[in-house]
Design a protein around this motif. Structure first.
Motif, PDB file in Angstrom:
ATOM      1  N   VAL A 116       0.857  -1.187   0.000  1.00 57.09           N
ATOM      2  CA  VAL A 116       0.000   0.000   0.000  1.00 57.09           C
ATOM      3  C   VAL A 116       0.894   1.237   0.000  1.00 57.09           C
ATOM      4  CG1 VAL A 116      -1.863   1.234   1.159  1.00 57.09           C
ATOM      5  CG2 VAL A 116      -1.718  -1.264   1.335  1.00 57.09           C
ATOM      6  N   LEU A 117       0.589   2.173  -0.883  1.00 52.21           N
ATOM      7  CA  LEU A 117       1.388   3.382  -0.992  1.00 52.21           C
ATOM      8  C   LEU A 117       1.207   4.264   0.242  1.00 52.21           C
ATOM      9  CD1 LEU A 117       3.253   4.561  -3.224  1.00 52.21           C
ATOM     10  CD2 LEU A 117       1.321   5.987  -3.908  1.00 52.21           C
ATOM     11  N   LEU A 118       2.309   4.828   0.745  1.00 53.22           N
ATOM     12  CA  LEU A 118       2.239   5.822   1.808  1.00 53.22           C
ATOM     13  C   LEU A 118       1.947   7.173   1.181  1.00 53.22           C
ATOM     14  CD1 LEU A 118       4.217   3.519   3.079  1.00 53.22           C
ATOM     15  CD2 LEU A 118       4.843   5.326   4.665  1.00 53.22           C
ATOM     16  N   ASN A 119       0.883   7.816   1.634  1.00 49.45           N
ATOM     17  CA  ASN A 119       0.516   9.126   1.100  1.00 49.45           C
ATOM     18  C   ASN A 119       1.546  10.160   1.556  1.00 49.45           C
ATOM     19  OD1 ASN A 119      -0.815  11.831   1.033  1.00 49.45           O
ATOM     20  ND2 ASN A 119      -2.514  10.638   0.227  1.00 49.45           N
ATOM     21  N   ALA A 120       2.091  10.910   0.597  1.00 47.86           N
ATOM     22  CA  ALA A 120       3.172  11.846   0.902  1.00 47.86           C
ATOM     23  C   ALA A 120       2.733  12.971   1.828  1.00 47.86           C
ATOM     24  CB  ALA A 120       3.727  12.437  -0.393  1.00 47.86           C
ATOM     25  N   ARG A 121       1.415  13.192   1.962  1.00 49.29           N
ATOM     26  CA  ARG A 121       0.948  14.323   2.760  1.00 49.29           C
ATOM     27  C   ARG A 121       0.244  13.922   4.054  1.00 49.29           C
ATOM     28  NH1 ARG A 121      -2.600  17.928  -0.853  1.00 49.29           N
ATOM     29  NH2 ARG A 121      -2.353  19.341   0.927  1.00 49.29           N
ATOM     30  N   THR A 122      -0.003  12.620   4.272  1.00 43.80           N
ATOM     31  CA  THR A 122      -0.703  12.208   5.485  1.00 43.80           C
ATOM     32  C   THR A 122       0.047  11.158   6.300  1.00 43.80           C
ATOM     33  OG1 THR A 122      -1.936  10.454   4.339  1.00 43.80           O
ATOM     34  CG2 THR A 122      -2.954  12.640   4.423  1.00 43.80           C
ATOM     35  N   ASN A 123       1.020  10.474   5.723  1.00 46.15           N
ATOM     36  CA  ASN A 123       1.606   9.306   6.376  1.00 46.15           C
ATOM     37  C   ASN A 123       2.995   9.531   6.942  1.00 46.15           C
ATOM     38  OD1 ASN A 123      -0.625   8.220   4.689  1.00 46.15           O
ATOM     39  ND2 ASN A 123       0.107   6.254   5.439  1.00 46.15           N
TER      40      ASN A 123
END
Length: 703
Positions: A116-123
């Motif tokens: 699952v991709l880590l969101n660059a703005r929330t994770n």
């Protein structure tokens, strides 16, 4: 937040975070302040330098690893130093199941965990709190450790993808003064230097100050790709009284390098994507001096006040701002025999992102029927703003995959400028958690968060209000073992449509995810052993190959087993071993050819093994070795192409010299990809080749 920062600044050079409150005298109730990892300061070799005793991320901050019902990987300062780590990619390679996707690791890290991709703005978080924006490599020179809380984390962090939360923890002033000067470089021609100074001053050492600075000229193994970066940061603490304390963290870093250019995933022919032979890792496809520039400023302030008994209040707020200029220049439509292809280029000079964060919490203990409850009530709000962007497209230019030309920027012919509309995301949460200690062997955790989420763009206005529950059981059969089971629901933004898609820049609505996890941990000597099984059911977001549109459609089921061993085998040998088995399948997509296929860029097998030998006694020598393995991955949602498995080998050595007046000098050498293996470093719609063999050298003097 302004009041908090102003109060702290007026108090001292820069006031800040809570130093540990004095221990309660015998017979009095312990203080309830939930101290963060900022209190953990490495001043020398610890008994188990690679093993973390406590977790510092999310609602489990300062909790024993044995009592934490989730998989948390911790990369300590000692491990970062021994491996010569320069960024998050160096740190997170020690955790299995981590891959990168669609962006060059040279310029930016776009991580995925558990498929699952880590969101660059929330994770990504600073000190377990502020959402920082990962659009350029996050430096680690001023960080005490890096943590990855894997899976769903909705209770404390609200909307985020169920891949995990990366938490970077800053260095802070400790009881012993720190003064360190260092220089480093590599065989490519990079050279840099910095300092690290930490002191406690004032009456009773009430004020703590930790200053870090670093700057370097960057050369890379990729032909003509170079630049510079710098970092300046301060971590400040003020224990105003035995009840009141402040913290403040400020960091600014900039990185300016060239975009190397990627390789667009070839089109399938008769249902098969044939990849080219992996080209030289020294090849640059983008024009000379194609820019990739980032400017980052993060500020986080916190106040803690201890009420009567075990109860305390915490208020914190922060601001994260990132500006980026980027040219995307990828080679595609390639003849796999001759290498002839064309460059598709886009330049966006005006990307700006900002996160405004604040949180208030009440924490304390209560006793009911012999059960000790640790209670946490909180309110959190994150406001994310993405400004309008104006990408400039260019006409296609000839390039060659195997023998790339040195294209001047002037060779690009501008065509169109389009508008990518900005957006505002507001995530507001009210949450409560109860950790009920039933005797000494059973811990029952229950929590719930009320989510109020809204996304606004020029064309859409999406709002959602719902509840996300959390529940867990932790059983302690013995003082050194634990078994846990947890169930967590979360919400994630389906993300922003990536560059190159027909709806690039569009923000997709939120979807729900559910996670089950079952695990066991044990302490054995100086080691911590962990074993866990997880199951994540989440909404599926991907690029529809038929329409080249980023969509939310169907579900993905991610199931796997993770195991790790961290710590000291014998006093002179420290290890960090980890592995993951993962099966991630797509379901309910409505596309017969896609249902049942594996999620792209999600290896079934992955793992790492790092061993450091540092003899106890007079010999000031240290030797280490690491192996990092990523299994085969599929290139796309239809599993039409395969990225081969690969493994890289790293070797390192250190030597410590005793100098006059109690000073020491530490010399280090670290070599990565020693065998010069060629591999695909990223998955997704754009492929990048992994870095060639590198050798880094450093020298540090400590006073």
């Amino acid at each position: 937040m302004l009041f908090l920062l102003a109060s702290a600044a007026a108090a001292s050079v820069a006031a800040a975070t809570a130093a540990p409150a004095p221990a309660a005298p015998d017979g009095e109730a312990p203080q309830a302040e939930r101290q963060l990892d900022e209190e953990i300061v490495v001043t020398g070799r610890q008994e188990a330098p690679y093993r973390a005793q406590v977790v510092q991320v999310g609602a489990f901050r300062n909790q024993s690893a044995l009592d934490t019902p989730a998989n948390v990987a911790v990369i300590t300062r000692a491990m970062l130093d021994d491996q010569g780590a320069k960024g998050l990619d160096d740190a997170l390679r020690n955790t299995p199941g981590i891959t990168q996707q669609s962006t060059s690791p040279t310029t930016s890290n776009n991580f995925a965990a558990r498929g699952v991709l880590l969101n660059a703005r929330t994770n990504y978080r600073l000190n377990g709190a502020l959402q920082i924006i990962n659009l350029g490599p996050i430096p680690v020179e001023n960080k005490q450790r890096v943590e990855l809380l894997k899976g769903v984390s909705a209770l404390y962090y609200g909307l985020s993808t169920p891949s995990g939360i990366v938490n970077v923890v800053t260095k802070r002033a400790g009881d012993r003064p720190v003064t360190s000067l260092y220089v480093d470089g590599d065989v490519e021609g990079s050279v840099g230097g910095g300092f690290d100074i930490g002191r406690k001053v004032g009456a009773g050492d009430a004020i703590g100050i930790r200053i870090n600075a670093y700057g370097s000229h960057i050369e890379t193994p990729i032909d003509g790709v170079n630049g510079y970066r710098y970092l300046a940061s301060g971590a400040f603490d003020w224990q105003a009284s035995d009840r009141l304390s402040f913290k403040l963290d400020v960091e600014h870093y900039r990185r300016a390098t060239d975009e190397p250019g990627g390789i667009t995933l070839p089109t399938a022919v008769n249902g098969v994507i044939t990849l080219p032979a992996i080209p030289s890792p020294h090849n640059r496809y983008a024009p000379v001096n194609a820019p990739y520039r980032t400017w980052v400023t993060n500020a986080l302030g916190r106040m803690d006040y201890r009420l009567a008994g075990t109860w305390s209040v915490r208020v914190e707020g922060g601001y994260a701002n990132t500006r980026r200029q980027r040219m995307i220049a990828n080679i595609g439509k390639t003849n796999l025999v001759t290498g002839a292809g064309t460059i598709a280029a886009t330049y966006t000079p005006d990307q700006e992102y900002a996160n405004l964060y604040w949180r208030a919490e009440l924490a304390g203990e209560a006793q009911t029927l012999g059960i000790r409850h640790e209670l946490l009530l909180g309110y959190a709000r994150n406001r994310q703003v993405q400004e309008d962007q104006h990408p400039q497209s260019y006409a296609a230019v000839k390039q060659n995959l195997y023998a790339p030309l040195a294209l001047p920027l002037s060779a690009l012919t501008p065509t169109t400028v389009r508008l990518t509309a900005g957006s505002v995301n507001i995530d507001t949460g009210l949450y409560a958690m109860d950790q009920a200690h039933i005797g000494e062997k059973l811990l029952v955790i229950a929590g719930v968060r009320h989510v109020d989420y809204r996304t606004r763009t020029s064309s859409t206005d999406f709002a959602l209000r719902t509840w996300t529950p959390t529940g867990a059981l932790v059983l302690r059969p013995t003082p050194k073992t634990s078994l846990y089971f947890s169930y967590i629901e979360g919400l994630e933004s389906a993300g922003t449509a990536p560059d190159g898609t027909t709806n690039a820049g569009s923000v997709l609505p939120a979807v729900r995810s559910r996670q089950l996890e079952l695990g066991a941990r044990a302490e054995a000597g100086g080691m911590l052993l962990s074993l866990g099984w997880f199951r994540i059911n989440r909404g599926l977001a991907y690029t529809d190959l038929a329409t080249n549109t980023y969509v939310v459609n169907g579900r993905a089921l991610h199931q796997g087993i993770e195991a790790s061993v961290q710590g000291t085998i014998v006093p002179s040998v420290s290890v960090a071993l980890a592995g993951q088995y993962l099966v991630a399948r797509q379901r309910q997509t409505g596309v017969a050819a896609q249902d049942g296929k594996l999620v792209d860029n999600a290896p079934r097998w992955s793992g790492s093994a790092f061993v450091n030998w540092q003899p106890v006694g007079a010999l000031p020598l240290g030797l280490n070795a690491g192996v990092y393995y990523t299994g085969k991955r599929f290139t796309d949602v239809l599993n039409q192409g395969v990225l081969p498995a690969y493994a890289t080998l790293s070797l390192g050595a250190s030597y410590r010299l005793a100098l006059a007046a109690g000073r020491t000098m530490t010399l280090r050498a670290n070599a990565d990809n020693v065998t010069n293996t060629r591999y695909w470093a990223t998955g997704g719609s754009t492929l990048y080749v992994g870095a060639a063999r590198t050798l880094r050298l450093s020298a540090a003097v400590s006073f």
